[in-house]
Design a protein around this motif. Sequence first.
Motif, short mmCIF file in Angstrom:
data_model
loop_
_atom_site.label_atom_id
_atom_site.label_comp_id
_atom_site.label_asym_id
_atom_site.label_seq_id
_atom_site.Cartn_x
_atom_site.Cartn_y
_atom_site.Cartn_z
N PRO A 71 1.22 30.59 -102.53
CA PRO A 71 1.73 29.83 -103.67
C PRO A 71 0.75 29.76 -104.84
O PRO A 71 1.04 29.14 -105.85
CB PRO A 71 1.93 28.44 -103.08
N PHE A 72 -0.41 30.41 -104.74
CA PHE A 72 -1.43 30.30 -105.77
C PHE A 72 -1.01 30.96 -107.08
O PHE A 72 -1.45 30.56 -108.16
CB PHE A 72 -2.75 30.88 -105.28
N THR A 73 -0.17 31.96 -107.01
CA THR A 73 0.29 32.63 -108.23
C THR A 73 1.14 31.71 -109.10
O THR A 73 1.21 31.88 -110.30
CB THR A 73 1.09 33.90 -107.89
N THR A 74 1.77 30.71 -108.47
CA THR A 74 2.63 29.79 -109.21
C THR A 74 1.86 29.05 -110.30
O THR A 74 2.33 28.96 -111.43
CB THR A 74 3.27 28.77 -108.24
N LEU A 75 0.68 28.55 -109.98
CA LEU A 75 -0.11 27.83 -110.98
C LEU A 75 -0.54 28.77 -112.10
O LEU A 75 -0.46 28.42 -113.29
CB LEU A 75 -1.34 27.17 -110.35
N VAL A 76 -0.97 29.97 -111.76
CA VAL A 76 -1.40 30.93 -112.78
C VAL A 76 -0.22 31.30 -113.67
O VAL A 76 -0.37 31.42 -114.89
CB VAL A 76 -2.02 32.18 -112.13
N ASP A 77 0.97 31.44 -113.10
CA ASP A 77 2.16 31.73 -113.90
C ASP A 77 2.43 30.60 -114.88
O ASP A 77 2.80 30.83 -116.04
CB ASP A 77 3.39 31.95 -113.00
N LYS A 78 2.25 29.35 -114.44
CA LYS A 78 2.46 28.19 -115.32
C LYS A 78 1.43 28.16 -116.44
O LYS A 78 1.75 27.84 -117.59
CB LYS A 78 2.42 26.89 -114.52
N VAL A 79 0.18 28.46 -116.10
CA VAL A 79 -0.88 28.49 -117.12
C VAL A 79 -0.56 29.58 -118.15
O VAL A 79 -0.65 29.36 -119.36
CB VAL A 79 -2.27 28.73 -116.48
N GLU A 80 -0.16 30.74 -117.67
CA GLU A 80 0.16 31.84 -118.57
C GLU A 80 1.37 31.51 -119.46
O GLU A 80 1.36 31.81 -120.65
CB GLU A 80 0.43 33.11 -117.76
N ALA A 81 2.37 30.86 -118.89
CA ALA A 81 3.55 30.47 -119.67
C ALA A 81 3.17 29.45 -120.75
O ALA A 81 3.64 29.53 -121.89
CB ALA A 81 4.63 29.90 -118.75
N ALA A 82 2.30 28.50 -120.39
CA ALA A 82 1.85 27.50 -121.36
C ALA A 82 1.05 28.17 -122.48
O ALA A 82 1.19 27.81 -123.65
CB ALA A 82 1.01 26.43 -120.67
N CYS A 83 0.25 29.14 -122.13
CA CYS A 83 -0.52 29.88 -123.14
C CYS A 83 0.40 30.64 -124.07
O CYS A 83 0.21 30.62 -125.29
CB CYS A 83 -1.50 30.85 -122.47
N ASN A 84 1.40 31.31 -123.51
CA ASN A 84 2.35 32.06 -124.34
C ASN A 84 3.07 31.13 -125.31
O ASN A 84 3.25 31.46 -126.48
CB ASN A 84 3.36 32.80 -123.46
N ARG A 102 1.46 11.49 -118.48
CA ARG A 102 0.25 12.27 -118.64
C ARG A 102 0.63 13.75 -118.72
O ARG A 102 1.41 14.24 -117.90
CB ARG A 102 -0.68 12.02 -117.45
N THR A 103 0.01 14.47 -119.64
CA THR A 103 0.28 15.89 -119.81
C THR A 103 -0.43 16.69 -118.71
O THR A 103 -1.60 16.45 -118.44
CB THR A 103 -0.23 16.36 -121.19
N PRO A 104 0.27 17.63 -118.07
CA PRO A 104 -0.39 18.46 -117.06
C PRO A 104 -1.59 19.21 -117.65
O PRO A 104 -1.57 19.62 -118.81
CB PRO A 104 0.71 19.43 -116.62
N ASP A 105 -2.61 19.40 -116.84
CA ASP A 105 -3.85 20.01 -117.31
C ASP A 105 -3.66 21.38 -117.95
O ASP A 105 -4.29 21.70 -118.94
CB ASP A 105 -4.86 20.12 -116.17
N HIS A 106 -2.79 22.20 -117.36
CA HIS A 106 -2.63 23.55 -117.91
C HIS A 106 -2.01 23.53 -119.30
O HIS A 106 -2.30 24.40 -120.11
CB HIS A 106 -1.84 24.45 -116.95
N LEU A 107 -1.20 22.52 -119.62
CA LEU A 107 -0.63 22.42 -120.96
C LEU A 107 -1.70 21.98 -121.96
O LEU A 107 -1.79 22.50 -123.07
CB LEU A 107 0.54 21.45 -120.98
N THR A 108 -2.54 21.04 -121.55
CA THR A 108 -3.64 20.60 -122.40
C THR A 108 -4.62 21.74 -122.65
O THR A 108 -5.04 21.98 -123.77
CB THR A 108 -4.39 19.41 -121.76
N LEU A 109 -4.94 22.46 -121.60
CA LEU A 109 -5.85 23.59 -121.70
C LEU A 109 -5.33 24.62 -122.69
O LEU A 109 -6.05 25.08 -123.57
CB LEU A 109 -6.03 24.24 -120.32
N ALA A 110 -4.08 24.97 -122.56
CA ALA A 110 -3.49 26.01 -123.41
C ALA A 110 -3.47 25.61 -124.88
O ALA A 110 -3.74 26.44 -125.75
CB ALA A 110 -2.09 26.34 -122.93
N THR A 111 -3.16 24.37 -125.17
CA THR A 111 -3.04 23.97 -126.57
C THR A 111 -4.39 23.78 -127.25
O THR A 111 -4.47 23.81 -128.47
CB THR A 111 -2.23 22.66 -126.71
N ARG A 112 -5.44 23.60 -126.49
CA ARG A 112 -6.77 23.37 -127.07
C ARG A 112 -7.68 24.59 -127.05
O ARG A 112 -8.81 24.53 -127.47
CB ARG A 112 -7.47 22.23 -126.32
N SER A 113 -7.19 25.70 -126.53
CA SER A 113 -8.03 26.88 -126.34
C SER A 113 -7.69 27.98 -127.32
O SER A 113 -6.59 28.05 -127.85
CB SER A 113 -7.85 27.42 -124.93
#
Length: 102
Positions: free
Chosen positions: A24-37, A1-12
């Motif tokens: 540790p909350f910045t870690t998820l935001v960093d991953k979302v931002e990296a997926a978006c980039n 299953r693809t992680p949600d942040h990767l799906t979000l980034a590719t469809r937005s």
Amino acid sequence: RTPDHLTLATRSSLVVTDEPFVSPFTTLVDKVEAACNKANVECIRVDGSCTVPPVQVLTKRRNNSNNNDNQVKYDGVSAKAFLWQKKTERLRDSHLKAAMDG
């Protein structure tokens, strides 16, 4: 299953995320931002503590109709962004002050 942040980034076309400021909350935001980039999608971080939640200003309208309309409707919605800004300026100022005061 693809992680949600990767799906979000590719469809937005744009992703807006809250700025948590602490681990540790910045870690998820960093991953979302990296997926978006990687997906070439703009990612904007905002400080949610400085915004005015619409439900703090708007009044929920009672649904008295019997037409099975499940939409939630509100009174006080501004037709223009500058009207909303003017309406919420005082509240936004108090939110900013509270955020700065900790």
